[in-house]
Design a protein around this motif. Sequence first.
Motif: not given
Length: 597
Positions: A201-204, A207, A211, A262, A264-266, A270
């Motif tokens: 998980n490359l986000s907060d 989240d 993942s 991985s 990643r969420r923005a 996602i």
Amino acid sequence: MERRLAAIACADVAGYSRMMGADEAGTHAAFKAHRSAIFPIILNHGGRVVKNTGDGFLLEFPSIVGAIESAIAMQEMMAERNHHLPADRTMQFRLGVHMGDILADEDEVFGDDVNIAVRLEAIAAPGGVAVSAKAYNEASRHLSASFVAAGSYRLKNIEETVDVWTWQPGGSSARDPGPRNKPILAPQYRTAIVGVLPFTNLSDSADEYFSDGLTEDLIHALSLQSFYRVLSRSSTFSFKGKDLSTRLIAREIDATYLIRGSVRRAGTKIRVTADLIAPENGEQLWTGRYDRDIGDLFAMQDEITTSLSAAIAPEIFRAEASTPARSLSTDLTAWDRFLRGLSHYYRQTKADFETSISLFREAIALDPALSIARAYLATIQVQGVQYGWIRSTRQLWAEAMELAESSVRLDPRSSFAFSILSYLHAMQGQYEAALGAANRAVELNPYDMGARGVLGICHLVIGEHRQAIELFSMAVQRGNTDPRYQWAALNAFSHYLLGQYDASLSWAREALYLNPNHLQVLAVRAAALAQSGRNEEAATATEVLLSHFPGLSVERHLRNFRWKSPADTARYREGLLKAGVPFGKLTLVESAPKRTA
């Protein structure tokens, strides 16, 4: 950590997964009862239980003679216990024994010599014992039991080959050590082992659930394939957050391939990336990236899981198909012959098809229970007819159907086996049977895009072309790399039968990139050009078709099509005749003087 010399024995139950699938509670209870009866034998020979596994155990002995005698005594006791049980309730252990220098940490043992014992257990026949030559040579003068040399084996993750000796109850261990009679591994050891590492998980941290959920869903989706085994969540999630090399992880969990990724969420978007790795050499076999709007979270997660599974599964097939080319040994098991045949099948040439058919037949002769070899042989025979490389005969279609039906009987949980059965029913005009088998394939594995596409073939032959195109398009988007399924060719026919000739030509062009001599695609291209009014191009296309297949006629060609709708057959016949394909076989009429002479 202590280093010491020891004998290691490893045991498991042959066919345990199948037995658990049939009767989970009864199998577990029987296993516990047998294990309780065996433990006194282990203790009486000075052994200790290092580890209990789900279907077996790992043992350590101070003496190699004690280890081998204990293994034989265990198998003799199991033979006696099984003698009083009905065939469907017997439980047979396999035992591997080796000796060497081991590392001991608390109650665990490690090292290459432990790994060799584990690999030897897979070589042992059900009810038998496999012993390394190193262990046998040390103990043989003290043993009264008769062992037989079974030849040399190249064991996974072990650099040097290992000579093996085998024993079975009642003297049945006297095997011919010749290459054709080497032990054929049981089904659960024929396949590659796939490990799905927890996606990073490359986000907060909030989240993290997504993942982890995606990883678990992918494990489930991949495990529905019967070609390989997938390690459980508990095997791989222990490495979450640890910075370890993939090679080290693979050796720890005995994985042939690893999948890592991985998330990643923005904002509302996602991104998921994933890699398929061969950890022993670090080769990246496949990589993919998926960008999605979050929307319905579960629907989006399911879509990504389906896309990942559909893309990764064929790549594992390809990687395994390349394995025989790296093998130095000419002494092949049934599974080796199947993989070698698969490697030729992926090359998609007439000569390779012929070689592949021969190797699949050899695999089936060595192991008549090898379901997947039967399914592939049926597939390649039908494709050979469609390509124009194999003559269509009643005998061929009857054999292909028998292969598909037996594949389903041998592996009733294989979506591929049901898919090829559906395909054959559809090609022979058995519409209800085709739909039933296709729906069963989708039910067994909703993530199998091949099964979805075969359901589309059912709609094609019934005449429901829009539904067929929808399913073919789904399969193309998510699983276009597998040569078992000719989506471009199928799309060319569906669009042709809807009167969408430009789309048909576009798909035919794509199909001919992969196989420029595809009989059926060359034919539908000529028909589509003629129906579009492009008469000169149609004539040229027909010349190409007849130059490759000079004996072709419309009458002969249509024998291989069992479409339900007479209008579909009429439309196709009309296009072929417009393109200049001869209707029937031309017959030369001799003059009267020549006949007289």
